[in-house]
Write an enzyme that holds these catalytic residues in place. Sequence first.
Site, PDB file in Angstrom:
ATOM      1  N   HIS A 234       0.566  -1.328   0.016  1.00 36.61           N
ATOM      2  CA  HIS A 234       0.006   0.058  -0.002  1.00 36.61           C
ATOM      3  C   HIS A 234       0.854   1.257  -0.083  1.00 36.61           C
ATOM      4  CE1 HIS A 234      -3.852  -1.855   1.864  1.00 36.61           C
ATOM      5  NE2 HIS A 234      -3.351  -2.676   1.016  1.00 36.61           N
TER       6      HIS A 234
ATOM      7  N   GLU B 242       0.908   3.886   1.841  1.00 40.40           N
ATOM      8  CA  GLU B 242       1.532   4.177   3.121  1.00 40.40           C
ATOM      9  C   GLU B 242       2.898   3.266   3.345  1.00 40.40           C
ATOM     10  OE1 GLU B 242      -3.073   4.437   3.818  1.00 40.40           O
ATOM     11  OE2 GLU B 242      -1.734   3.355   2.204  1.00 40.40           O
TER      12      GLU B 242
ATOM     13  N   CYS C   6      -5.966   2.038   5.649  1.00 36.91           N
ATOM     14  CA  CYS C   6      -6.543   0.604   6.222  1.00 36.91           C
ATOM     15  C   CYS C   6      -5.881   0.154   7.618  1.00 36.91           C
ATOM     16  CB  CYS C   6      -6.613  -0.391   5.281  1.00 36.91           C
ATOM     17  SG  CYS C   6      -4.698  -1.197   5.150  1.00 36.91           S
TER      18      CYS C   6
ATOM     19  N   CYS D 269      -2.222  -0.461   7.487  1.00 38.25           N
ATOM     20  CA  CYS D 269      -1.519   0.786   7.416  1.00 38.25           C
ATOM     21  C   CYS D 269      -1.540   1.580   8.710  1.00 38.25           C
ATOM     22  CB  CYS D 269      -1.826   1.541   6.075  1.00 38.25           C
ATOM     23  SG  CYS D 269      -1.355   0.562   4.432  1.00 38.25           S
TER      24      CYS D 269
END
Length: 156
Positions: free
Chosen positions: A59, A61, A89, A92
């Site tokens: 992801h 992040e 999410c 993260c």
Amino acid sequence: MTAPIPPGPADDPFALAFAAARRAGGEGEVPVGAAIVRDGQILAVAHNRPRALSDPTAHAEILAIRAACAALGDERLSGCDLYVTLEPCPMCAGAISFARIRRLYFAAPDPKGGGVEHGPRVFNQPTCHHAPEVYGGFREAEAAALLRDFFGRRRG
């Protein structure tokens, strides 16, 4: 290695995060981008790449956190701020906590998959070791339109 982000205002981390999100969408990834800043200096910019890297943890992040940690030579990002185009999410949010990010700024909320203001609300749990200051809703309409357009093209 992620290719350079298109030129944009170096002093506007959200501009860089949105440029990264657009790049992700152009590569067939969910259009989410992130930038990490400390003392006005951009340490890392990344975009979603789970498909490209065959890695469900890739992801924006997480990739930005990894790059910023490498740039600083430290697993802690104390004094750093994270700008991201979508509410992180739960995975993260956990990484943000472990990295000791000072402030989290995000654009669009994510009622279905978010882990900060929605879902498990990771930073509100008694087991959370560090909770950053959280600020949401920056350029929310722009982020929502980017996501809506991306998923509309995939379904259409």
